[in-house]
Design a protein around this motif. Structure first.
Motif: not given
Length: 215
Positions: A48-73
């Motif tokens: 897993p990556r730390d949340e500090d990596s998010l800005p770099e990931l979002l800036a890696a290309g145009p129109d990012p598609l992100v999936l958020v999981l709220d409590g999938v166990q």
């Protein structure tokens, strides 16, 4: 007497001083186990990556598609989701550090390499992370069975984060309130909802369809 000596004497030839005893049988190797398997547990060492990596990931290309999981166990659900996300070109999968499925051997194996291709980002505060995604220009669309807005009537082009809730309980109230909109997958039978990994596939590939049509 070794078989080689008997044969030589029968032919009138001198036998060698060293006994020609049969060579020891080589140990049999299970060729399936010896063959490299990219789906095996050892094939993936993603972490897993730390949340500090998010800005770099979002800036890696145009129109990012992100999936958020709220409590999938369930690690099996996580693995299946990561596999789908890799196929759909998802920029990152975001989940919470506490109360979420671990990226363990089960998840890695079921992901079939998806855990290596898609960053799995663990965050401390999901609500604050959703706010950061909004500030970064992403629309936050949550999935909820009670929504009146159909998935197939929703624009999924551009920077988008799709939110899926936990098995059984769905999204938490605070997570739902942070979303810019709620959508639902149409259900035409008797069952009320789909498995979370199946829902991820349905939503993500509708996004893929729309984005390919745009291109």
């Amino acid at each position: 007497m070794g078989l080689g000596q008997g044969f030589l004497r029968a032919q009138g030839l001198p036998a060698p001083a060293v006994s020609l005893s049969p060579l020891p049988m080589r140990s049999r190797v299970n060729t399936w186990e010896a063959r490299p398997n990219r789906h095996s547990v050892g094939a993936s060492r993603a972490r897993p990556r730390d949340e500090d990596s998010l800005p770099e990931l979002l800036a890696a290309g145009p129109d990012p598609l992100v999936l958020v999981l709220d409590g999938v166990q369930d690690p099996q659900n996580l693995g299946a989701i990561l596999r789908t996300c890799d196929g759909a070109g998802v920029r990152a999968v975001i989940s919470t550090k506490h109360g979420s499925a671990p990226l363990n051997d089960t998840a890695r194996t079921i992901s079939c390499g998806g855990a290596d291709g898609v960053p799995y980002v663990l965050v401390t505060n999901l609500a604050r992370t959703l706010e950061f995604l909004q500030e970064s220009g992403l629309r936050i669309l949550g999935t909820a069975d009670q929504s009146a807005t159909d998935l197939y009537a929703t624009d999924l082009r551009g920077p988008v984060a799709l939110v899926l809730g936990a098995e059984g309980d769905g999204m938490r109230r605070l997570t739902s309130e942070k979303c810019d909109g709620l959508i639902r997958i149409p259900m035409l039978g008797k069952v009320p909802c789909l498995n979370v990994s199946v829902s991820a596939g349905v939503c993500l590939y509708e996004a893929v369809r729309q984005r390919r049509a745009k291109a």
